[in-house]
Design a protein around this motif. Structure first.
Motif, PDB file in Angstrom:
ATOM      1  N   GLN A   3       7.599  12.517  29.120  1.00  0.00           N
ATOM      2  CA  GLN A   3       6.908  11.779  28.078  1.00  0.00           C
ATOM      3  C   GLN A   3       7.320  10.301  28.099  1.00  0.00           C
ATOM      4  N   GLN A   4       8.603  10.033  28.296  1.00  0.00           N
ATOM      5  CA  GLN A   4       9.079   8.653  28.341  1.00  0.00           C
ATOM      6  C   GLN A   4       8.508   7.921  29.552  1.00  0.00           C
ATOM      7  N   LEU A   7       4.934   7.018  28.893  1.00  0.00           N
ATOM      8  CA  LEU A   7       4.840   5.834  28.028  1.00  0.00           C
ATOM      9  C   LEU A   7       5.125   4.553  28.818  1.00  0.00           C
ATOM     10  N   ASN A  10       2.176   3.845  31.049  1.00  0.00           N
ATOM     11  CA  ASN A  10       1.062   3.377  30.235  1.00  0.00           C
ATOM     12  C   ASN A  10       1.216   1.902  29.873  1.00  0.00           C
ATOM     13  N   SER A  11       2.393   1.503  29.422  1.00  0.00           N
ATOM     14  CA  SER A  11       2.594   0.103  29.031  1.00  0.00           C
ATOM     15  C   SER A  11       2.639  -0.815  30.249  1.00  0.00           C
ATOM     16  N   GLN A  20       0.504   8.050  22.882  1.00  0.00           N
ATOM     17  CA  GLN A  20       1.819   8.386  22.363  1.00  0.00           C
ATOM     18  C   GLN A  20       2.603   9.368  23.225  1.00  0.00           C
TER      19      GLN A  20
END
Length: 88
Positions: A3-4, A7, A10-11, A20
């Motif tokens: 998940q990290q 993220l 994505n950024s 999220q």
């Protein structure tokens, strides 16, 4: 961790700021791609040598009979496909 990383990815690539990487998102990704956690029991790690040897002999005979090249049976997936295709 997944998940990290999602993220961060994505950024880093300027995607939606609303993303999220929730637990639900992770479960859907795992289901979509068939990712699962397996527990291996010690007994399952041992193998039947006799059955393995007979499989090897039978497969070698099929390879010779079908005049297959190493390229045609290179990976495990391909071997499984050829094995099923040859059993007619």
């Amino acid at each position: 961790m997944i998940q990290q990383k999602a993220l961060n990815f994505n950024s880093k690539h300027g995607r939606s700021k609303e993303f999220q990487a929730s637990s639900g998102w992770l479960e859907k990704v795992k289901n979509r791609h068939g990712i699962r956690q397996l527990s291996i029991v010690e007994e399952k790690l041992s193998s039947d040598i006799e059955t393995g040897n007979s499989f090897i002999a039978e497969l070698q005979a099929l390879i010779v009979k079908g005049k297959l090249t190493a390229d045609q049976i290179y990976t495990c997936e391909e071997t499984g496909l050829y094995w099923r295709a040859l059993q007619t």
